[in-house]
Design a protein around this motif. Structure first.
Motif, PDB file in Angstrom:
ATOM      1  N   SER A 126     -59.355   6.818-176.434  1.00 26.10           N
ATOM      2  CA  SER A 126     -58.943   8.173-176.794  1.00 26.10           C
ATOM      3  C   SER A 126     -58.074   8.731-175.673  1.00 26.10           C
ATOM      4  CB  SER A 126     -60.209   9.030-176.950  1.00 26.10           C
ATOM      5  OG  SER A 126     -59.867  10.369-177.159  1.00 26.10           O
ATOM      6  N   VAL A 127     -56.891   9.242-176.015  1.00 26.56           N
ATOM      7  CA  VAL A 127     -56.099   9.968-175.005  1.00 26.56           C
ATOM      8  C   VAL A 127     -56.039  11.424-175.434  1.00 26.56           C
ATOM      9  CG1 VAL A 127     -54.780   8.006-174.137  1.00 26.56           C
ATOM     10  CG2 VAL A 127     -53.900   9.302-176.100  1.00 26.56           C
ATOM     11  N   ASP A 128     -56.253  12.339-174.495  1.00 31.20           N
ATOM     12  CA  ASP A 128     -56.453  13.761-174.827  1.00 31.20           C
ATOM     13  C   ASP A 128     -55.750  14.649-173.812  1.00 31.20           C
ATOM     14  OD1 ASP A 128     -58.853  13.474-176.886  1.00 31.20           O
ATOM     15  OD2 ASP A 128     -59.244  12.115-175.215  1.00 31.20           O
ATOM     16  N   PRO A 129     -55.277  15.817-174.280  1.00 26.70           N
ATOM     17  CA  PRO A 129     -54.559  16.725-173.377  1.00 26.70           C
ATOM     18  C   PRO A 129     -55.358  17.122-172.134  1.00 26.70           C
ATOM     19  CG  PRO A 129     -54.303  17.453-175.655  1.00 26.70           C
ATOM     20  CD  PRO A 129     -55.288  16.323-175.662  1.00 26.70           C
ATOM     21  N   TYR A 130     -56.693  17.248-172.257  1.00 30.07           N
ATOM     22  CA  TYR A 130     -57.460  17.729-171.106  1.00 30.07           C
ATOM     23  C   TYR A 130     -57.369  16.796-169.903  1.00 30.07           C
ATOM     24  CZ  TYR A 130     -61.314  14.397-171.687  1.00 30.07           C
ATOM     25  OH  TYR A 130     -62.053  13.247-171.726  1.00 30.07           O
ATOM     26  N   LEU A 131     -57.006  15.521-170.144  1.00 30.54           N
ATOM     27  CA  LEU A 131     -56.898  14.569-169.030  1.00 30.54           C
ATOM     28  C   LEU A 131     -55.830  14.996-168.033  1.00 30.54           C
ATOM     29  CD1 LEU A 131     -57.070  11.256-171.101  1.00 30.54           C
ATOM     30  CD2 LEU A 131     -58.920  12.260-169.736  1.00 30.54           C
ATOM     31  N   ARG A 132     -54.829  15.757-168.537  1.00 25.14           N
ATOM     32  CA  ARG A 132     -53.774  16.260-167.644  1.00 25.14           C
ATOM     33  C   ARG A 132     -54.381  17.104-166.523  1.00 25.14           C
ATOM     34  NH1 ARG A 132     -50.999  17.394-164.360  1.00 25.14           N
ATOM     35  NH2 ARG A 132     -48.826  18.077-164.232  1.00 25.14           N
ATOM     36  N   GLY A 133     -55.389  17.901-166.851  1.00 26.93           N
ATOM     37  CA  GLY A 133     -56.053  18.756-165.862  1.00 26.93           C
ATOM     38  C   GLY A 133     -56.710  17.935-164.761  1.00 26.93           C
ATOM     39  N   ARG A 134     -57.316  16.794-165.155  1.00 35.55           N
ATOM     40  CA  ARG A 134     -58.007  15.963-164.153  1.00 35.55           C
ATOM     41  C   ARG A 134     -57.022  15.248-163.239  1.00 35.55           C
ATOM     42  NH1 ARG A 134     -62.825  12.231-166.039  1.00 35.55           N
ATOM     43  NH2 ARG A 134     -63.136  12.253-163.778  1.00 35.55           N
ATOM     44  N   MET A 135     -55.738  15.250-163.606  1.00 39.49           N
ATOM     45  CA  MET A 135     -54.732  14.607-162.743  1.00 39.49           C
ATOM     46  C   MET A 135     -54.313  15.525-161.597  1.00 39.49           C
ATOM     47  SD  MET A 135     -52.451  12.598-165.554  1.00 39.49           S
ATOM     48  CE  MET A 135     -53.258  11.373-166.602  1.00 39.49           C
ATOM     49  N   ARG A 136     -54.706  16.792-161.690  1.00 40.67           N
ATOM     50  CA  ARG A 136     -54.434  17.759-160.621  1.00 40.67           C
ATOM     51  C   ARG A 136     -55.532  17.664-159.579  1.00 40.67           C
ATOM     52  NH1 ARG A 136     -50.986  21.412-163.301  1.00 40.67           N
ATOM     53  NH2 ARG A 136     -52.072  21.527-165.287  1.00 40.67           N
ATOM     54  N   ASP A 137     -55.191  17.907-158.326  1.00 34.54           N
ATOM     55  CA  ASP A 137     -56.194  17.844-157.265  1.00 34.54           C
ATOM     56  C   ASP A 137     -56.824  19.219-157.103  1.00 34.54           C
ATOM     57  OD1 ASP A 137     -57.777  17.011-155.220  1.00 34.54           O
ATOM     58  OD2 ASP A 137     -56.223  17.168-153.688  1.00 34.54           O
ATOM     59  N   GLU A 138     -57.643  19.620-158.061  1.00 37.62           N
ATOM     60  CA  GLU A 138     -58.309  20.918-157.905  1.00 37.62           C
ATOM     61  C   GLU A 138     -59.695  20.888-158.527  1.00 37.62           C
ATOM     62  OE1 GLU A 138     -56.371  23.361-161.636  1.00 37.62           O
ATOM     63  OE2 GLU A 138     -55.299  23.428-159.721  1.00 37.62           O
ATOM     64  N   LYS A 139     -60.534  21.784-158.028  1.00 40.93           N
ATOM     65  CA  LYS A 139     -61.911  21.893-158.486  1.00 40.93           C
ATOM     66  C   LYS A 139     -61.907  22.315-159.948  1.00 40.93           C
ATOM     67  CE  LYS A 139     -65.911  24.601-157.409  1.00 40.93           C
ATOM     68  NZ  LYS A 139     -65.917  26.042-157.530  1.00 40.93           N
ATOM     69  N   SER A 140     -62.630  21.631-160.777  1.00 39.19           N
ATOM     70  CA  SER A 140     -62.741  22.032-162.172  1.00 39.19           C
ATOM     71  C   SER A 140     -64.087  21.561-162.685  1.00 39.19           C
ATOM     72  CB  SER A 140     -61.586  21.465-162.979  1.00 39.19           C
ATOM     73  OG  SER A 140     -61.609  21.998-164.289  1.00 39.19           O
ATOM     74  N   TYR A 141     -64.239  21.536-164.009  1.00 31.83           N
ATOM     75  CA  TYR A 141     -65.555  21.201-164.548  1.00 31.83           C
ATOM     76  C   TYR A 141     -65.892  19.718-164.417  1.00 31.83           C
ATOM     77  CZ  TYR A 141     -62.634  20.267-168.661  1.00 31.83           C
ATOM     78  OH  TYR A 141     -61.659  19.838-169.494  1.00 31.83           O
ATOM     79  N   ILE A 142     -64.877  18.863-164.219  1.00 31.60           N
ATOM     80  CA  ILE A 142     -65.148  17.471-163.832  1.00 31.60           C
ATOM     81  C   ILE A 142     -64.264  17.164-162.624  1.00 31.60           C
ATOM     82  CG2 ILE A 142     -66.121  15.763-165.432  1.00 31.60           C
ATOM     83  CD1 ILE A 142     -63.727  15.964-167.175  1.00 31.60           C
TER      84      ILE A 142
END
Lengths: 332, 332
Positions: A44-60
């Motif tokens: 599965s490829v999903d838009p939210y993965l873009r967020g995890r490519m950033r170096d910042e604190k988030s929900y994962i």
């Protein structure tokens, strides 16, 4: 035989490109005692993965450079040293972008190809279906007779959200970005009306026309200017499910827009960020309900299926070009 | 004898000025059968009245040009043709800016000067106290041990909100605009820390320092840039009570700011507009609780009292100059 891996080479700036990914190889992994050897089948490829490519604190935690990426994957058990799984089982879980990998079985769910096609467990019966269902349930609190507006309405989450709105007896209006998607929204997913934001100059007015009784619940997958236009059309006590903001994910600077607080106060509007993982304890009953609706032929879904392990990065990039219809899945 | 009236002469642009108000006179009103004659005693002036001076649809109809203004007023019954009220009773209600007026009694509550000073029914036992209490209860769902941030913290609503936070066992941090207010917040209202936004260049950093465990609930009376700085400091599942946006009320153009949706999604944050009138059915128990805390000396309050019917417009204008400490009340 070597095992192929896709790693994050560098953090994308703006829209991701193939240069941000690296293909590498390793020796074939060997399962230890209590472990499984898994072969990747559907990714599965999903838009939210873009967020995890950033170096910042988030929900994962963010992806690390030089490490494999991961997403929702259906894999086949090809070797098992774990009594809970046997060779030939299919499992669903958050797994790495590798052709083969080992696992101790934690976080994996067995999936049954008798009940539904395996791929459905990445979509309508997986996180995207659960996102639509639980977002409406937990934040939207959608009631019969209300008006539901959905952005990204031809997408994997939006199309399920709209269909649930119809099942619940609501007026459902969708927003999407091509005439083909508009047709699908109305014909395949039975929305009452649909707006093509790419050919509409005044979204505020278009929503007003499509929602003559105002908007009670807005399921937002895109954020940005479409959210602005929705907010001014919300009814008293309206609820906004802030599920995604794909229109902003590739922006490199903080985006500005009209301040929302005067509108929220004026109409007692609720906006709430929604991450499906916050509601893991509700997954069981939600999956049961979605499965029941599938059986009863009440939920249609679309998939865009791409072939080959090497196609995973491009399939992900294409999400931001609007190339997918419904869930984007790579068959390995 | 003539009866004095204050009418809306024109809709203010930007900050209201005396030119926007008109003093007129009428013959003394005579109560009909079933009616009361009321003499205005205490007049509440509040920031939200600015919204009603605009010609736009909101939660209450806008004021009309050439018609009397109205607000929360404590009045004395000077004549009664209504068996529910007798001469000498004091009543609290949404009444017109007139020295004398008639009423059929609908929407009026009798207030007892034995339990608390009459003026308290316009403040800590009135809509401002109810706003603080019910905002925290219905939207904030504030829990013991959490961190509560309050803007407009020396104001009528903010000072009560902060004190309720302390009663509930929370860390409470206030934001206000003068050193005198900062001292009051800490000394009179027992906040744990306070930030003077007028002398603080980096509000984001100042909030971070004052709230070492992050912000769980933000009671926002001001909106704008202080809201921006609060949002980046909210914890996972944080709640923002959008109660007021005084920093924006006098702006003539739509204000822009950083888009909130990425932050809401990242931390599953809730923002909700709050109008105390939405919760009229909860007023009874809330007033009882506030009264109990008053009796137990757990709620301090500040009033800025201005004298004379003719001072009402200036008292209202001074709210936007930060001249009030706590509730602004005009004694007639």
């Amino acid at each position: 035989m070597k095992n192929k891996i896709i790693e994050l080479k560098q953090r994308p700036t703006g829209k991701p490109s193939l240069n941000d990914f690296e293909f590498t190889e390793e020796d074939m992994p060997q399962p230890k005692d209590g472990e499984l050897l898994l072969q990747t089948k559907y990714v599965s490829v999903d838009p939210y993965l873009r967020g995890r490519m950033r170096d910042e604190k988030s929900y994962i935690p963010p992806f690390e450079i030089g490490k494999p990426l991961e997403s929702g994957i259906i894999a086949e058990v090809v070797e098992s040293n774990n009594s809970n799984f046997k060779k030939g089982d299919f499992v669903n879980g958050m797994l790495q972008w590798k052709q083969f990998q080992t696992s101790n079985g934690n976080g994996l769910n067995k999936v049954d190809r008798k009940n539904a096609p395996l791929k459905a467990y990445l979509g309508v019966l997986g996180l995207t279906g659960l996102t639509a269902y639980l977002g409406l349930e937990k934040i939207g609190k959608l009631q019969k007779g209300e008006t539901l507006l959905v952005s990204g309405a031809a997408g994997a989450v939006g199309s399920v959200a709209g269909q649930i709105g119809k099942i619940k007896g609501c007026r459902v209006v969708g927003i999407a970005g091509s005439e083909e998607k508009i047709d699908q929204i109305k014909e395949k997913f039975s929305f009452d009306a649909a707006i093509n934001y790419k050919t509409t100059s005044n979204m505020k007015k278009a929503i007003e026309t499509a929602c003559p009784n105002g908007v009670d619940v807005y399921f937002d997958n895109v954020g940005g200017e479409i959210l602005d236009a929705a907010l001014v059309n919300m009814n008293k006590f309206g609820r906004v499910i802030n599920c995604g903001a794909i229109s902003l994910y590739n922006k490199t600077e903080t985006q500005t827009g009209p301040r929302v607080e005067p509108l929220l106060i004026k109409n007692s509007i609720l906006m709430q960020g929604f991450i499906v993982r916050d509601f893991v304890k509700d997954f069981g009953p939600a999956q049961k309900q979605l499965g029941k609706w599938m059986e009863d032929d009440k939920l249609n879904y679309l998939e865009t299926v791409v072939e080959g392990f090497d196609s995973i990065p491009q399939a992900f990039i294409d999400l931001f070009n609007g190339k997918n219809k419904g869930k984007m899945i790579v068959v390995v």
